[in-house]
Design an enzyme around this catalytic site. Structure first.
Site, PDB file in Angstrom:
ATOM      1  N   LYS A 235      16.932  43.266 -47.382  1.00  0.00           N
ATOM      2  CA  LYS A 235      17.880  43.336 -48.503  1.00  0.00           C
ATOM      3  C   LYS A 235      17.487  44.475 -49.443  1.00  0.00           C
ATOM      4  O   LYS A 235      18.351  45.220 -49.926  1.00  0.00           O
ATOM      5  CB  LYS A 235      17.897  41.995 -49.257  1.00  0.00           C
ATOM      6  CG  LYS A 235      18.626  40.900 -48.477  1.00  0.00           C
ATOM      7  CD  LYS A 235      18.402  39.513 -49.033  1.00  0.00           C
ATOM      8  CE  LYS A 235      19.083  38.473 -48.140  1.00  0.00           C
ATOM      9  NZ  LYS A 235      18.746  37.087 -48.484  1.00  0.00           N
TER      10      LYS A 235
ATOM     11  N   GLN B 188      15.786  33.796 -52.907  1.00  0.00           N
ATOM     12  CA  GLN B 188      15.734  33.553 -51.464  1.00  0.00           C
ATOM     13  C   GLN B 188      15.408  32.083 -51.198  1.00  0.00           C
ATOM     14  O   GLN B 188      14.466  31.517 -51.754  1.00  0.00           O
ATOM     15  CB  GLN B 188      14.670  34.474 -50.823  1.00  0.00           C
ATOM     16  CG  GLN B 188      14.609  34.407 -49.303  1.00  0.00           C
ATOM     17  CD  GLN B 188      15.873  34.938 -48.623  1.00  0.00           C
ATOM     18  OE1 GLN B 188      16.555  35.828 -49.129  1.00  0.00           O
ATOM     19  NE2 GLN B 188      16.191  34.383 -47.467  1.00  0.00           N
TER      20      GLN B 188
ATOM     21  N   ASP C 168      25.174  35.555 -54.401  1.00  0.00           N
ATOM     22  CA  ASP C 168      25.076  34.648 -53.255  1.00  0.00           C
ATOM     23  C   ASP C 168      26.271  33.699 -53.183  1.00  0.00           C
ATOM     24  O   ASP C 168      26.503  33.064 -52.154  1.00  0.00           O
ATOM     25  CB  ASP C 168      23.818  33.777 -53.410  1.00  0.00           C
ATOM     26  CG  ASP C 168      22.724  34.120 -52.407  1.00  0.00           C
ATOM     27  OD1 ASP C 168      23.055  34.622 -51.316  1.00  0.00           O
ATOM     28  OD2 ASP C 168      21.550  33.867 -52.729  1.00  0.00           O
TER      29      ASP C 168
HETATM   30  N1  GUN Z   1      18.233  31.893 -46.943  1.00  0.00           N
HETATM   31  C1  GUN Z   1      18.949  31.940 -45.795  1.00  0.00           C
HETATM   32  N2  GUN Z   1      20.173  32.463 -46.015  1.00  0.00           N
HETATM   33  C2  GUN Z   1      20.228  32.747 -47.335  1.00  0.00           C
HETATM   34  C3  GUN Z   1      21.237  33.320 -48.159  1.00  0.00           C
HETATM   35  O1  GUN Z   1      22.350  33.653 -47.732  1.00  0.00           O
HETATM   36  N3  GUN Z   1      20.907  33.454 -49.468  1.00  0.00           N
HETATM   37  C4  GUN Z   1      19.703  33.078 -49.968  1.00  0.00           C
HETATM   38  N4  GUN Z   1      19.481  33.257 -51.270  1.00  0.00           N
HETATM   39  N5  GUN Z   1      18.752  32.550 -49.230  1.00  0.00           N
HETATM   40  C5  GUN Z   1      19.013  32.394 -47.920  1.00  0.00           C
END
Ligand code: GUN
Length: 298
Positions: A55, A99, A122
């Site tokens: 990311k 995350q 998100d």
């Molecule tokens: N962990 C797995 N997928 C995601 C996601 O789309 N966003 C976040 N913040 N954590 C994750």
């Protein structure tokens, strides 16, 4: 023998990212605004570290300001909330992502709901979930994986899915429920299935669109799939395999690709399907948030 078209999420995501990079440069020039993404990671889970690194790399390549906040596994909930408050108020930050999963002593819901909805790239805040469920997608942040899946589905079938049946396997808040809402918004007739569904194979075999998001490697088999269906595999399972006598881990989806590609009309591979789209949509949401902060978008 391969009948299905392999959907190339990697190229689609690269095209999207190139557009975002161009629009980011234009926003900087016209309004002196650089989109900013803050990613918070707690602990040292190796899979989460890979996602967060990807990311950050994507944000930098789009020309964003990118900040990573790495917190110790033992961090207290008040300290995480303090950091989120600080990021909520930071005008250089347009998107905040914590995350997941978080360690057990932290309350995921309290933490995700502490992010101000206008920076919730998100799409996990109840305000954004509510807007999505109410069909107000134009001013909601939609969760990145479902948003990426929808683009791939639209590429195959167009934006109006009237008359199409869609079956979503999995009812998670991150993927299953939001993708079902998006498919419904696009006029598909949607069924959400889960671990308590009876005769899953029969339900799936009616579907023109199948979205598999359960986290069980190779669960979806060829005899579940209607000929010509569009199959979107959201699973990212790490499976131990012996290659040349050595144990290695391989990424495998929820769909038995080799079997299903003989029957499906189009199918996403793992890796190289939905995964790259998720990151591209996170960049798209962050750019959108930056444009909204300048009053350029609703
Ligand atoms: N962990 C797995 N997928 C995601 C996601 O789309 N966003 C976040 N913040 N954590 C994750």
């Amino acid at each position: 023998m391969t009948a299905a078209k392999q959907i190339d999420g990697k190229t689609r995501a690269a095209d999207l990212t190139a557009n975002i990079t161009r629009e980011t440069a234009a926003l900087l020039k016209s309004h002196s605004i650089k989109p900013g993404l803050a990613v918070v990671i707690v602990g040292d889970d190796p899979a989460s570290q890979v996602y967060v690194r990807n990311k950050k790399r994507a944000a930098e390549s789009c020309g964003f300001y990118s900040a990573q906040h790495v917190l110790a596994e033992s961090v207290s909930q008040p300290d995480v909330l303090k950091l989120i408050e600080r990021l909520n108020a930071d005008t250089a930050v347009h998107g905040i992502l914590v995350q997941l999963p978080l360690p057990d002593h932290l309350d995921e819901q309290t933490i995700t709901q502490a992010i101000i909805p206008t920076k919730d790239v998100d799409g996990f805040h109840f305000i954004n979930i509510g807007k999505l469920m109410a069909g107000r997608i134009s001013d909601a942040f939609v969760p990145c994986t479902p948003a990426g899946c929808m683009l791939l589905i639209e590429d195959e079938l167009g934006t109006d899915l009237s008359g199409k049946t869609a079956v979503v396997i999995g009812r998670s808040n991150i993927v299953g429920k939001p993708i079902a809402a998006l498919l419904l918004q696009a006029n598909a007739t949607v069924t959400i299935t889960h671990s308590r569904t009876q005769d899953l194979a029969k339900v799936v075999s009616d579907a023109d669109i199948v979205v598999a998001a359960v986290g069980r490697p190779g669960m979806v088999r060829a005899d579940w799939i209607k000929r010509g269906a569009v199959v979107i595999d959201v699973g990212i399972n790490r499976v131990e395999k012996i290659v040349d006598g050595k144990a290695t881990t391989q990424l495998t989806g929820d769909v038995d690709y080799d079997e299903v590609c003989v029957v499906a009309g189009a199918i996403t591979p793992v890796p190289g399907g939905v995964g790259p789209m998720t990151i591209a949509m996170l960049m798209a949401n962050t750019l959108r948030s930056a444009r909204m902060s300048a009053g350029l978008e609703g």
